[in-house]
Design a protein around this motif. Structure first.
Motif, PDB file in Angstrom:
ATOM      1  N   GLY A 188       0.828  -1.191   0.000  1.00 44.05           N
ATOM      2  CA  GLY A 188       0.000   0.000   0.000  1.00 44.05           C
ATOM      3  C   GLY A 188       0.869   1.252   0.000  1.00 44.05           C
ATOM      4  N   THR A 189       0.343   2.342   0.500  1.00 40.93           N
ATOM      5  CA  THR A 189       1.083   3.599   0.522  1.00 40.93           C
ATOM      6  C   THR A 189       2.198   3.540   1.564  1.00 40.93           C
ATOM      7  OG1 THR A 189      -0.443   4.568   2.127  1.00 40.93           O
ATOM      8  CG2 THR A 189      -0.954   4.882  -0.203  1.00 40.93           C
ATOM      9  N   GLY A 190       3.148   4.461   1.424  1.00 36.73           N
ATOM     10  CA  GLY A 190       4.246   4.531   2.380  1.00 36.73           C
ATOM     11  C   GLY A 190       5.290   3.459   2.205  1.00 36.73           C
ATOM     12  N   THR A 191       5.246   2.733   1.104  1.00 36.29           N
ATOM     13  CA  THR A 191       6.221   1.682   0.835  1.00 36.29           C
ATOM     14  C   THR A 191       7.109   2.075  -0.343  1.00 36.29           C
ATOM     15  OG1 THR A 191       4.750   0.506  -0.701  1.00 36.29           O
ATOM     16  CG2 THR A 191       4.612  -0.098   1.625  1.00 36.29           C
ATOM     17  N   ALA A 192       8.297   1.473  -0.385  1.00 34.18           N
ATOM     18  CA  ALA A 192       9.198   1.725  -1.514  1.00 34.18           C
ATOM     19  C   ALA A 192       8.552   1.285  -2.823  1.00 34.18           C
ATOM     20  CB  ALA A 192      10.520   1.004  -1.294  1.00 34.18           C
ATOM     21  N   ALA A 193       7.805   0.186  -2.770  1.00 37.70           N
ATOM     22  CA  ALA A 193       7.160  -0.327  -3.987  1.00 37.70           C
ATOM     23  C   ALA A 193       6.127   0.663  -4.522  1.00 37.70           C
ATOM     24  CB  ALA A 193       6.504  -1.670  -3.689  1.00 37.70           C
ATOM     25  N   HIS A 194       5.330   1.234  -3.635  1.00 38.65           N
ATOM     26  CA  HIS A 194       4.316   2.210  -4.044  1.00 38.65           C
ATOM     27  C   HIS A 194       4.975   3.406  -4.731  1.00 38.65           C
ATOM     28  CE1 HIS A 194       1.194   5.337  -3.521  1.00 38.65           C
ATOM     29  NE2 HIS A 194       0.333   4.329  -3.505  1.00 38.65           N
ATOM     30  N   ALA A 195       6.065   3.895  -4.142  1.00 41.44           N
ATOM     31  CA  ALA A 195       6.770   5.031  -4.732  1.00 41.44           C
ATOM     32  C   ALA A 195       7.380   4.662  -6.078  1.00 41.44           C
ATOM     33  CB  ALA A 195       7.854   5.522  -3.781  1.00 41.44           C
ATOM     34  N   LEU A 196       7.972   3.475  -6.162  1.00 44.42           N
ATOM     35  CA  LEU A 196       8.626   3.037  -7.394  1.00 44.42           C
ATOM     36  C   LEU A 196       7.629   2.943  -8.533  1.00 44.42           C
ATOM     37  CD1 LEU A 196       9.551   0.527  -9.377  1.00 44.42           C
ATOM     38  CD2 LEU A 196      11.308   2.111  -8.598  1.00 44.42           C
ATOM     39  N   ILE A 197       6.447   2.417  -8.256  1.00 45.53           N
ATOM     40  CA  ILE A 197       5.417   2.303  -9.294  1.00 45.53           C
ATOM     41  C   ILE A 197       5.084   3.681  -9.862  1.00 45.53           C
ATOM     42  CG2 ILE A 197       2.978   1.756  -9.702  1.00 45.53           C
ATOM     43  CD1 ILE A 197       3.347  -0.538  -7.629  1.00 45.53           C
ATOM     44  N   GLY A 198       4.898   4.654  -8.991  1.00 45.03           N
ATOM     45  CA  GLY A 198       4.604   6.003  -9.458  1.00 45.03           C
ATOM     46  C   GLY A 198       5.741   6.602 -10.254  1.00 45.03           C
ATOM     47  N   PHE A 199       6.976   6.421  -9.791  1.00 43.50           N
ATOM     48  CA  PHE A 199       8.131   6.929 -10.520  1.00 43.50           C
ATOM     49  C   PHE A 199       8.211   6.340 -11.924  1.00 43.50           C
ATOM     50  CE2 PHE A 199      10.479   7.677  -6.286  1.00 43.50           C
ATOM     51  CZ  PHE A 199      10.076   9.004  -6.253  1.00 43.50           C
ATOM     52  N   ALA A 200       7.813   5.064 -12.058  1.00 44.97           N
ATOM     53  CA  ALA A 200       7.928   4.368 -13.340  1.00 44.97           C
ATOM     54  C   ALA A 200       6.760   4.637 -14.275  1.00 44.97           C
ATOM     55  CB  ALA A 200       8.065   2.859 -13.104  1.00 44.97           C
ATOM     56  N   GLY A 201       5.824   5.473 -13.856  1.00 39.11           N
ATOM     57  CA  GLY A 201       4.724   5.839 -14.732  1.00 39.11           C
ATOM     58  C   GLY A 201       3.505   4.961 -14.603  1.00 39.11           C
ATOM     59  N   GLY A 202       3.474   4.111 -13.579  1.00 45.52           N
ATOM     60  CA  GLY A 202       2.307   3.291 -13.348  1.00 45.52           C
ATOM     61  C   GLY A 202       1.381   3.926 -12.326  1.00 45.52           C
ATOM     62  N   VAL A 203       0.211   3.332 -12.170  1.00 47.07           N
ATOM     63  CA  VAL A 203      -0.748   3.753 -11.151  1.00 47.07           C
ATOM     64  C   VAL A 203      -0.782   2.661 -10.085  1.00 47.07           C
ATOM     65  CG1 VAL A 203      -3.161   4.280 -10.648  1.00 47.07           C
ATOM     66  CG2 VAL A 203      -2.157   4.979 -12.846  1.00 47.07           C
ATOM     67  N   PRO A 204      -0.415   2.967  -8.852  1.00 51.76           N
ATOM     68  CA  PRO A 204      -0.481   1.941  -7.808  1.00 51.76           C
ATOM     69  C   PRO A 204      -1.901   1.401  -7.683  1.00 51.76           C
ATOM     70  CG  PRO A 204       0.789   3.825  -7.046  1.00 51.76           C
ATOM     71  CD  PRO A 204       0.147   4.234  -8.333  1.00 51.76           C
ATOM     72  N   ALA A 205      -2.047   0.094  -7.776  1.00 55.52           N
ATOM     73  CA  ALA A 205      -3.382  -0.512  -7.773  1.00 55.52           C
ATOM     74  C   ALA A 205      -4.044  -0.439  -6.407  1.00 55.52           C
ATOM     75  CB  ALA A 205      -3.289  -1.965  -8.237  1.00 55.52           C
ATOM     76  N   LEU A 206      -3.254  -0.343  -5.350  1.00 58.56           N
ATOM     77  CA  LEU A 206      -3.786  -0.269  -3.994  1.00 58.56           C
ATOM     78  C   LEU A 206      -3.233   0.968  -3.292  1.00 58.56           C
ATOM     79  CD1 LEU A 206      -3.476  -4.001  -2.882  1.00 58.56           C
ATOM     80  CD2 LEU A 206      -5.593  -2.759  -3.381  1.00 58.56           C
ATOM     81  N   SER A 207      -4.108   1.739  -2.672  1.00 63.28           N
ATOM     82  CA  SER A 207      -3.645   2.945  -1.970  1.00 63.28           C
ATOM     83  C   SER A 207      -4.501   3.280  -0.763  1.00 63.28           C
ATOM     84  CB  SER A 207      -3.617   4.140  -2.926  1.00 63.28           C
ATOM     85  OG  SER A 207      -4.908   4.363  -3.483  1.00 63.28           O
ATOM     86  N   GLY A 208      -5.386   2.394  -0.354  1.00 67.86           N
ATOM     87  CA  GLY A 208      -6.280   2.687   0.749  1.00 67.86           C
ATOM     88  C   GLY A 208      -5.744   2.318   2.118  1.00 67.86           C
ATOM     89  N   PHE A 209      -4.477   1.924   2.183  1.00 71.29           N
ATOM     90  CA  PHE A 209      -3.865   1.560   3.457  1.00 71.29           C
ATOM     91  C   PHE A 209      -2.364   1.772   3.355  1.00 71.29           C
ATOM     92  CE2 PHE A 209      -3.777  -2.105   0.720  1.00 71.29           C
ATOM     93  CZ  PHE A 209      -2.537  -2.667   0.933  1.00 71.29           C
ATOM     94  N   GLU A 210      -1.705   1.794   4.501  1.00 71.34           N
ATOM     95  CA  GLU A 210      -0.261   1.967   4.537  1.00 71.34           C
ATOM     96  C   GLU A 210       0.431   0.636   4.796  1.00 71.34           C
ATOM     97  OE1 GLU A 210       1.101   4.933   7.198  1.00 71.34           O
ATOM     98  OE2 GLU A 210       0.011   6.576   6.224  1.00 71.34           O
ATOM     99  N   GLY A 211       1.630   0.496   4.242  1.00 72.58           N
ATOM    100  CA  GLY A 211       2.427  -0.693   4.492  1.00 72.58           C
ATOM    101  C   GLY A 211       1.971  -1.882   3.668  1.00 72.58           C
ATOM    102  N   TYR A 212       2.067  -3.063   4.267  1.00 69.57           N
ATOM    103  CA  TYR A 212       1.731  -4.301   3.562  1.00 69.57           C
ATOM    104  C   TYR A 212       0.587  -5.025   4.248  1.00 69.57           C
ATOM    105  CZ  TYR A 212       5.933  -3.904   0.712  1.00 69.57           C
ATOM    106  OH  TYR A 212       6.883  -3.483  -0.188  1.00 69.57           O
ATOM    107  N   ARG A 213      -0.217  -5.710   3.430  1.00 72.51           N
ATOM    108  CA  ARG A 213      -1.316  -6.534   3.933  1.00 72.51           C
ATOM    109  C   ARG A 213      -1.301  -7.880   3.202  1.00 72.51           C
ATOM    110  NH1 ARG A 213      -6.755  -2.712   4.327  1.00 72.51           N
ATOM    111  NH2 ARG A 213      -6.035  -1.378   6.045  1.00 72.51           N
ATOM    112  N   PRO A 214      -1.850  -8.918   3.839  1.00 72.77           N
ATOM    113  CA  PRO A 214      -1.948 -10.207   3.144  1.00 72.77           C
ATOM    114  C   PRO A 214      -2.734 -10.079   1.851  1.00 72.77           C
ATOM    115  CG  PRO A 214      -2.363 -10.485   5.483  1.00 72.77           C
ATOM    116  CD  PRO A 214      -2.305  -9.000   5.237  1.00 72.77           C
TER     117      PRO A 214
END
Length: 305
Positions: A188-214
Motif C-alpha cells: 500500500g502507501t508509504g512503501t518503496a514499492a508504491h513510490a517506485l510504481i509512481g516513478f515508473a509511470g504506473g498507477v499503484p493498484a492499492l492505496s487505501g492503506f499503509e504498508g503491507y497486507r496479506p
C-alpha cells in the motif's frame, strides 16, 4: 602583489559554491574526518560505499548487502533490523552508517555509548533519500568530493529517466506482491514499492492503506491490476512465475489474462540507491511494452488516469 581572493575563499563563499554545485551539499563542509573502519547497514548504503571506491574502509555489512558481488563476501552482522551490539563492537568500527530501518534502537544507543559514530539516513522513498545516502556515506568515509561527483552523475540520470516517463503513452495499474517468505503480501502507501510504481509511470493498484497486507481475493478484485510487480527473490520463493499465476487470488485480474509480470532484483528495485534511475527506467519500459501488447489484444489496458 596580494593573492587573488578566489584562491582564499571565505567560509561564506565556500558554502555558497557548494550550494550552487549541489544544493544541500553545503553540509559537506562540516564533514568529520573519514572513518577507517565502517559497518554498512542496508544494501543501498553498501552500494554507495563501493561506488565511492571506499570498500577498503568497509569491515562488515548486513545480510541485505548483496551488490556488487564483492559485498557478498564481506563479514556479515545479520539482518539490519535485528542487530546485536556485541557482534558489531567486536569488529571495532569507527562508524556505523545505515538507514532509519536499522535497529533495534537499544543496540544503536549501545554503540553510541561505546563511542561509535552512528549515522542513519531517513528513508522516505523519495529521490532526495538517494542524495542523503550518498552525502552521508561520503561524509562518514571522508570522501565528500567523490560523493558530490557520484550525486551529480546520478541526478543527471534521474532527470533523463523522468523526462522519458513523462512522455509515456500508457499508465497501467500495477500491484506489487511481496512473497519472500510466508503468505504473499501486497503493498500500500508509504512503501518503496508504491513510490517506485509512481516513478515508473504506473498507477499503484492499492492505496487505501499503509504498508503491507496479506493478499486476498477481495483486495485483488478491487485493485484490478493490469501488471503484477515482484522481486526475483519473491518469484523464486514461490517456485517460479508459473506458480505465482496458479494462486486463485490472481485469477480474475486483468494481469492474469495477459500473465503480465515484471520482476527485478529486490535491492535494485526497492533499495533506493544510486541504481534507482536504472530500476525506474527498466520497470517503465517493461510496463509500456506490456500495456501496448495488452491494449492491442483487448483495447482497454493502459488508459488509467
Amino acid at each position: 602583489m596580494s593573492t587573488p581572493a578566489v584562491y582564499m575563499p571565505t567560509r561564506r563563499r565556500t558554502l555558497q559554491a557548494l550550494a550552487l554545485a549541489g544544493g544541500a551539499w553545503a553540509g559537506i563542509a562540516h564533514a568529520q574526518p573519514g572513518a577507517r573502519r565502517v559497518v554498512a547497514l542496508g544494501g543501498s548504503i553498501t552500494e554507495v560505499v563501493y561506488a565511492l571506491g571506499a570498500q577498503a574502509q568497509l569491515v562488515a555489512t548486513d545480510t541485505t548487502s548483496l551488490f556488487p558481488e564483492a559485498a557478498q563476501r564481506t563479514p556479515k552482522v545479520g539482518y539490519l533490523r535485528q542487530l546485536a551490539a556485541e557482534g558489531l563492537l567486536a569488529l571495532r568500527p569507527d562508524a556505523v552508517v545505515g538507514t532509519s530501518d536499522a535497529g533495534p534502537p537499544v543496540v544503536l544507543e549501545h554503540l553510541r555509548s561505546a563511542g561509535v559514530r552512528v549515522e542513519l539516513v531517513h528513508a522516505d522513498h523519495t529521490w532526495d533519500e538517494v542524495r542523503r545516502k550518498i552525502e552521508t556515506v561520503g561524509a562518514v568515509l571522508g570522501r565528500p568530493e567523490a560523493a558530490r561527483a557520484l550525486w551529480q552523475q546520478a541526478d543527471a540520470e534521474w532527470a533523463a529517466v523522468r523526462r522519458q516517463v513523462a512522455q509515456a503513452r500508457h499508465r497501467p495499474r500495477v500491484l506489487f506482491i511481496l512473497s519472500h517468505t510466508g503468505t504473499p503480501q501486497v503493498a500500500g502507501t508509504g512503501t518503496a514499492a508504491h513510490a517506485l510504481i509512481g516513478f515508473a509511470g504506473g498507477v499503484p493498484a492499492l492505496s487505501g492503506f499503509e504498508g503491507y497486507r496479506p493478499m486476498t481475493a477481495e483486495a485483488l478484485a478491487r485493485a484490478a491490476p493490469d501488471v503484477v510487480l515482484c522481486t526475483t527473490q519473491g518469484i523464486d520463493a514461490l517456485g517460479g512465475a508459473a506458480r505465482l499465476w496458479q494462486r486463485p487470488e490472481l485469477a480474475l485480474t486483468p494481469a492474469y489474462a495477459q500473465r503480465a509480470l515484471v520482476a527485478l532484483d529486490a535491492n535494485h528495485l526497492l533499495g533506493f540507491g544510486p541504481r534507482l534511475p536504472g530500476a525506474v527506467r527498466e520497470v517503465h519500459q517493461r510496463l509500456q511494452t506490456l500495456a501496448a501488447t495488452a491494449q492491442t489484444a483487448s483495447g482497454g489496458l493502459g488508459t488509467h488516469a
